[in-house]
Design a protein around this motif. Structure first.
Motif, PDB file in Angstrom:
ATOM      1  N   THR B  86       0.854  -1.196   0.000  1.00  0.00           N
ATOM      2  CA  THR B  86       0.000   0.000   0.000  1.00  0.00           C
ATOM      3  C   THR B  86       0.882   1.235   0.000  1.00  0.00           C
ATOM      4  N   GLY B  88       4.040   3.289  -1.685  1.00  0.00           N
ATOM      5  CA  GLY B  88       4.882   3.369  -2.878  1.00  0.00           C
ATOM      6  C   GLY B  88       6.264   3.902  -2.567  1.00  0.00           C
ATOM      7  N   GLU B  89       6.556   4.110  -1.259  1.00  0.00           N
ATOM      8  CA  GLU B  89       7.849   4.720  -0.928  1.00  0.00           C
ATOM      9  C   GLU B  89       8.992   3.766  -1.228  1.00  0.00           C
ATOM     10  N   ALA B 106       1.873  -1.962  -6.479  1.00  0.00           N
ATOM     11  CA  ALA B 106       1.306  -1.052  -5.474  1.00  0.00           C
ATOM     12  C   ALA B 106      -0.217  -1.043  -5.545  1.00  0.00           C
ATOM     13  N   LYS B 107      -0.828  -0.886  -4.365  1.00  0.00           N
ATOM     14  CA  LYS B 107      -2.282  -0.701  -4.312  1.00  0.00           C
ATOM     15  C   LYS B 107      -2.595   0.762  -4.566  1.00  0.00           C
ATOM     16  N   PRO B 108      -3.726   1.131  -5.130  1.00  0.00           N
ATOM     17  CA  PRO B 108      -4.757   0.241  -5.656  1.00  0.00           C
ATOM     18  C   PRO B 108      -4.248  -0.512  -6.892  1.00  0.00           C
TER      19      PRO B 108
END
Lengths: 235, 124
Positions: B86, B88-89, B106-108
């Protein structure tokens, strides 16, 4: 394509003829052979041009089909998201689980882990935060209809998206979207979405369909769970 | 064609699990499901999936710890694992690579990206 192959063979044949005549120092036959060769070259170039046009048309068609395929995949993906959201929201009549489903749908499908559900209550009506996720306790207070973005969304019944809609700078920075919760067209609350996950810049037109779905389906699911709770309390 | 390929989906969110199943169902894979890290290890050992799609944030044993244990077990050492994050870092992604993930998403979740990464991991 067979014409193209024949053309190449004829061209070779003409070339051989010209070379042989040129070796014998030519004469009128050489001139005629050159003319035939020129004709063949022209025919060959014309064929080549037609084939190139054909190829370009086919490449354009492939690009168009690729675009259509990508678009239909996006539509299928959006439809899957809408189905999943509806399924999750209506899978239970337990209020806690409905609120959990709203959080889960917003986090998983929209990439937002800071949100609040406000419900309209009392007389005169006021919007009270009944479920808050990812925000410090006490940050949110009750809101009167018409007050700020949340209050205005409750009044207008329209989805508000930061970047697409008007609002005070401070509110636009804090809120990503505001969704009126509506049952039979009547606003019963507001779902406020705050900061998105870092890699999501903002919610846009692509997300609107899901937000509109949440507007009615989250509201109906919450309404049904309230009825169920009332029924349980009465029996 | 894909019917004999098994994919284990590991996620604490029923919404994400349902979405992943919806996206992957047309591809005709055999889909297995686990709701937490411990269950994932059990299913992986018993079913030997061809690919594991696992969320980083899980109740109980988290995704990164589960991944390290999968990599330590001879049976699952080389099973491709796509981490679902969840976040993105770069930190989270780096931790995923260090723990031995094959890829991450990554989510979504974007359907096309998921299908493409799954196909790529399965060599399809």
């Amino acid at each position: 394509m067979s014409g193209h192959g024949d053309g190449a063979l004829t061209l070779l044949h003409c070339l051989e003829e010209v070379e042989s005549l040129a070796a014998g120092k030519g004469g009128p036959e050489l001139g005629e052979a050159l003319t035939r060769l020129r004709r063949e070259v022209v025919r060959h170039e014309t064929e080549k041009y037609a084939l190139r046009c054909d190829l370009e048309a086919q490449e354009a068609e492939i690009r168009r089909l690729g675009g259509a395929l990508a678009q239909s995949r996006r539509r299928a993906s959006d439809a899957a998201g809408l189905y999943v959201a509806t399924h999750r929201l209506h899978a239970t009549l337990d209020r806690g689980q409905v609120l959990q489903a709203v959080e889960d749908v917003v986090a998983s499908l929209l990439g937002c882990e800071q949100m609040a559900v406000f419900e309209m209550t009392g007389s005169p009506p006021v919007l009270v935060p009944v479920n808050v996720r990812g925000l410090p306790p006490g940050r949110l207070a009750a809101v009167r209809p018409g007050e700020g973005v949340i209050g205005r969304v409750a009044q207008s019944g329209e989805v508000w998206l930061a970047g697409e809609s008007a609002g005070l700078l401070e509110e636009r920075q804090a809120l990503s979207a505001c969704v009126p919760l509506k049952v039979d067209g009547e606003v019963t609350g507001v779902l406020a979405l705050y900061a998105l996950l870092e890699h999501r810049e903002r919610l846009g037109a692509d997300d609107r369909e899901l937000l509109e779905l949440l507007s009615t389906h989250a509201a109906t699911a919450l309404y049904a769970s309230r009825l169920r709770r009332g029924w349980d309390a009465a029996s | 064609v894909n019917g004999n390929k098994k994919i284990l989906l590991v996620d604490g969110s029923r919404t994400s699990l349902l979405l992943e199943r919806m996206i992957l169902a047309p591809e005709s894979y055999q889909l297995l499901v686990a709701l937490d890290g411990e269950e994932a290890l059990q299913v992986a050992a018993a079913e030997r999936p061809d690919l594991i799609l696992m969320d980083v944030v899980l109740p109980g044993l988290d995704g990164l710890s589960a991944l390290r244990r999968l990599r330590a077990a001879p049976d699952t050492r080389s099973t491709p694992v796509i981490l679902v994050t969840t976040r993105g870092e770069p930190d989270s992604v780096e931790a995923g690579w260090e723990s031995g993930c094959t890829d991450y998403i990554a989510k979504p979740i974007d359907a096309e990206e998921l299908i493409s990464k799954v196909r790529s991991c399965l060599g399809a």
